[in-house]
Design a protein around this motif. Sequence first.
Motif, short mmCIF file in Angstrom:
data_model
loop_
_atom_site.label_atom_id
_atom_site.label_comp_id
_atom_site.label_asym_id
_atom_site.label_seq_id
_atom_site.Cartn_x
_atom_site.Cartn_y
_atom_site.Cartn_z
N UNK A 98 0.84 -1.21 0.00
CA UNK A 98 0.00 0.00 0.00
C UNK A 98 0.87 1.25 0.00
N UNK A 99 2.05 1.19 0.62
CA UNK A 99 2.98 2.32 0.56
C UNK A 99 3.44 2.55 -0.88
N UNK A 100 3.77 1.46 -1.57
CA UNK A 100 4.19 1.59 -2.96
C UNK A 100 3.06 2.15 -3.83
N UNK A 101 1.83 1.71 -3.57
CA UNK A 101 0.68 2.22 -4.32
C UNK A 101 0.48 3.71 -4.04
N UNK A 102 0.64 4.10 -2.78
CA UNK A 102 0.50 5.52 -2.43
C UNK A 102 1.59 6.35 -3.10
N UNK A 103 2.81 5.87 -3.07
CA UNK A 103 3.92 6.61 -3.69
C UNK A 103 3.67 6.75 -5.19
N UNK A 104 3.20 5.70 -5.82
CA UNK A 104 2.91 5.75 -7.25
C UNK A 104 1.78 6.75 -7.55
N UNK A 105 0.72 6.72 -6.75
CA UNK A 105 -0.39 7.66 -6.96
C UNK A 105 0.07 9.09 -6.72
N UNK A 106 0.91 9.28 -5.72
CA UNK A 106 1.42 10.62 -5.44
C UNK A 106 2.31 11.10 -6.59
N UNK A 107 3.11 10.21 -7.13
CA UNK A 107 3.98 10.56 -8.25
C UNK A 107 3.15 10.97 -9.46
N UNK A 108 2.09 10.20 -9.74
CA UNK A 108 1.23 10.54 -10.88
C UNK A 108 0.56 11.90 -10.68
N UNK A 109 0.11 12.17 -9.47
CA UNK A 109 -0.49 13.47 -9.19
C UNK A 109 0.54 14.58 -9.32
N UNK A 110 1.74 14.31 -8.86
CA UNK A 110 2.81 15.31 -8.94
C UNK A 110 3.14 15.64 -10.40
N UNK A 111 3.09 14.64 -11.28
CA UNK A 111 3.33 14.87 -12.70
C UNK A 111 2.31 15.86 -13.26
N UNK A 112 1.04 15.65 -12.91
CA UNK A 112 -0.01 16.55 -13.39
C UNK A 112 0.19 17.96 -12.83
N UNK A 113 0.58 18.04 -11.54
CA UNK A 113 0.82 19.37 -10.94
C UNK A 113 1.99 20.08 -11.63
N UNK A 114 3.03 19.33 -11.95
CA UNK A 114 4.16 19.95 -12.66
C UNK A 114 3.75 20.41 -14.06
N UNK A 115 2.92 19.61 -14.72
CA UNK A 115 2.42 20.02 -16.03
C UNK A 115 1.58 21.29 -15.91
N UNK A 116 0.77 21.37 -14.87
CA UNK A 116 -0.05 22.56 -14.67
C UNK A 116 0.83 23.79 -14.40
N UNK A 117 1.85 23.62 -13.58
CA UNK A 117 2.75 24.74 -13.30
C UNK A 117 3.46 25.19 -14.57
N UNK A 118 3.87 24.23 -15.37
CA UNK A 118 4.53 24.57 -16.65
C UNK A 118 3.55 25.30 -17.56
N UNK A 119 2.31 24.84 -17.62
CA UNK A 119 1.30 25.50 -18.45
C UNK A 119 1.02 26.91 -17.94
N UNK A 120 0.96 27.07 -16.60
CA UNK A 120 0.75 28.41 -16.03
C UNK A 120 1.91 29.34 -16.39
#
Length: 152
Positions: A98-120
């Motif tokens: 479950x830790x690995x699943x959480x880290x993976x989900x957090x990483x995926x969310x972080x990718x989208x946040x970085x894309x949003x920051x780049x778009x901004x």
Amino acid sequence: MKRFHFSLRPLATVRAHQEQRAREAFAAAVHVYVQAEENLARTRVRVADFEHAVATSRRERFNPAIEAENLTAYRRECAVESEAERRVTAMREAMEKSRAAYIEAHRKLDVVHRLEEKARTDHRLALGREEQAEFDEFAGRRHFARSKSVSP
């Protein structure tokens, strides 16, 4: 000025929900693991107390029937301890998954946040360029108007 619009906002929302669920699952797995650890600790204390009681009773009069009962009870307690150890191991593995699943989900969310920051950032730069182009055009018109009025 154009308003900022991030086209991946629905994806960010979905990934945020997935990350929240993964975080909750990880927290639950940690809680179950801690409970299993505490149960193992209590079982080990019971086994140690039982061993001490058996050792103390052997110093007194030896009664084979009582010793047989004590040995059977001791084996039962050892089996409970062994099962508690297996449960702790299983819960630790589940917690790690479950830790690995959480880290993976957090990483995926972080990718989208970085894309949003780049778009901004790109949006801000584009707006800045547009604004500068408007200022340049305004200054050019003003200069042209001045040069017409000043020229003989």
